[in-house]
Design a protein around this motif. Structure first.
Motif, short mmCIF file in Angstrom:
data_model
loop_
_atom_site.label_atom_id
_atom_site.label_comp_id
_atom_site.label_asym_id
_atom_site.label_seq_id
_atom_site.Cartn_x
_atom_site.Cartn_y
_atom_site.Cartn_z
N LYS A 1 -12.86 -6.05 2.57
CA LYS A 1 -13.64 -6.67 3.64
C LYS A 1 -13.00 -7.97 4.11
O LYS A 1 -13.13 -8.36 5.26
N VAL A 2 -12.29 -8.63 3.20
CA VAL A 2 -11.64 -9.90 3.56
C VAL A 2 -10.39 -9.64 4.41
O VAL A 2 -10.14 -10.32 5.39
N TRP A 3 -9.60 -8.63 4.02
CA TRP A 3 -8.39 -8.28 4.75
C TRP A 3 -8.62 -6.95 5.46
O TRP A 3 -7.91 -5.98 5.25
N LYS A 4 -9.58 -6.89 6.34
CA LYS A 4 -10.07 -5.64 6.91
C LYS A 4 -9.33 -5.13 8.14
O LYS A 4 -9.59 -4.03 8.58
N SER A 5 -8.43 -5.89 8.71
CA SER A 5 -7.81 -5.51 9.98
C SER A 5 -6.75 -4.42 9.85
O SER A 5 -6.27 -3.89 10.84
N GLN A 6 -6.40 -4.04 8.65
CA GLN A 6 -5.28 -3.13 8.43
C GLN A 6 -5.73 -1.68 8.27
O GLN A 6 -6.70 -1.40 7.59
N THR A 7 -4.99 -0.76 8.89
CA THR A 7 -5.31 0.66 8.73
C THR A 7 -4.27 1.37 7.87
O THR A 7 -4.62 2.09 6.96
N ASN A 8 -2.98 1.20 8.16
CA ASN A 8 -1.94 1.86 7.37
C ASN A 8 -1.53 0.96 6.20
O ASN A 8 -1.01 -0.12 6.41
N ARG A 9 -1.74 1.44 4.97
CA ARG A 9 -1.43 0.65 3.78
C ARG A 9 -0.32 1.29 2.95
O ARG A 9 -0.10 0.92 1.82
N GLN A 10 0.38 2.23 3.53
CA GLN A 10 1.44 2.95 2.82
C GLN A 10 2.72 2.12 2.77
O GLN A 10 3.26 1.74 3.81
N LEU A 11 3.17 1.82 1.56
CA LEU A 11 4.44 1.10 1.39
C LEU A 11 5.57 2.13 1.36
O LEU A 11 5.56 3.06 0.55
N THR A 12 6.51 1.95 2.27
CA THR A 12 7.67 2.84 2.34
C THR A 12 8.94 2.01 2.25
O THR A 12 8.92 0.79 2.49
N ASP A 13 10.04 2.67 1.95
CA ASP A 13 11.33 1.97 1.94
C ASP A 13 11.66 1.45 3.33
O ASP A 13 12.22 0.36 3.47
N ALA A 14 11.29 2.20 4.37
CA ALA A 14 11.55 1.77 5.75
C ALA A 14 10.78 0.49 6.05
O ALA A 14 11.31 -0.42 6.69
N LEU A 15 9.54 0.39 5.60
CA LEU A 15 8.75 -0.83 5.82
C LEU A 15 9.38 -2.01 5.07
O LEU A 15 9.48 -3.11 5.62
N LEU A 16 9.81 -1.78 3.84
CA LEU A 16 10.47 -2.84 3.09
C LEU A 16 11.74 -3.32 3.81
O LEU A 16 11.99 -4.52 3.91
#
Length: 140
Positions: A118-133
């Motif tokens: 609820k505090v960090w609620k603005s995010q929809t995609n939470r998948q960590l990928t190598d591309a994101l890193l």
């Protein structure tokens, strides 16, 4: 010109998966994270401490102990921070499992679970990928 973000190891400990463990890492800016294994699951938390009360800003699922193949070997847990102390990364055996971004109030894990707090609620995609890193840390 190389704009690679520098990561600094702040915490390094051995972990035996499935044994109750809590590993905390706090930086000078006041940002704090905790990795916990409660014997059944592993979670990575962004926390804040206000008047000695612990407030969970976000939580990221890392593993279910029953799904880990070899729990008898020690694992090397590292918590790394960016130079500006706004992002923390959880590394287990030199593999990045999760990222907590205090500046943008976002959390990512390989499982992408659970939904943002609820505090960090603005995010929809939470998948960590190598591309994101690569996008976040290895900009050239």
């Amino acid at each position: 010109m190389n704009n690679q973000v520098k990561l600094i190891i702040y915490t390094e400990e051995l972990l035996n998966i499935g044994h109750t463990t809590s590993i905390e890492s706090e930086v000078e800016s006041g940002n704090c994270v905790v990795f916990q294994d409660n014997g059944e699951t592993g979670y990575f938390y962004a926390i804040d401490i206000i008047n000695e009360e612990i407030i969970v800003l976000d939580a990221l699922h890392i593993y279910n102990v029953k799904d880990v193949i070899n729990t008898s070997d020690d694992c090397l847990v590292k918590i790394l921070w960016t130079e500006d102390k706004t992002k923390a990364i959880l590394s287990i055996n030199n593999y990045y499992h999760a990222l907590l971004d205090f500046k943008n109030k976002k959390g990512y894990s390989r499982t992408g679970f659970p939904e943002a707090s609820k505090v960090w609620k603005s995010q929809t995609n939470r998948q960590l990928t190598d591309a994101l890193l690569d996008e976040l840390f290895f900009l050239v």
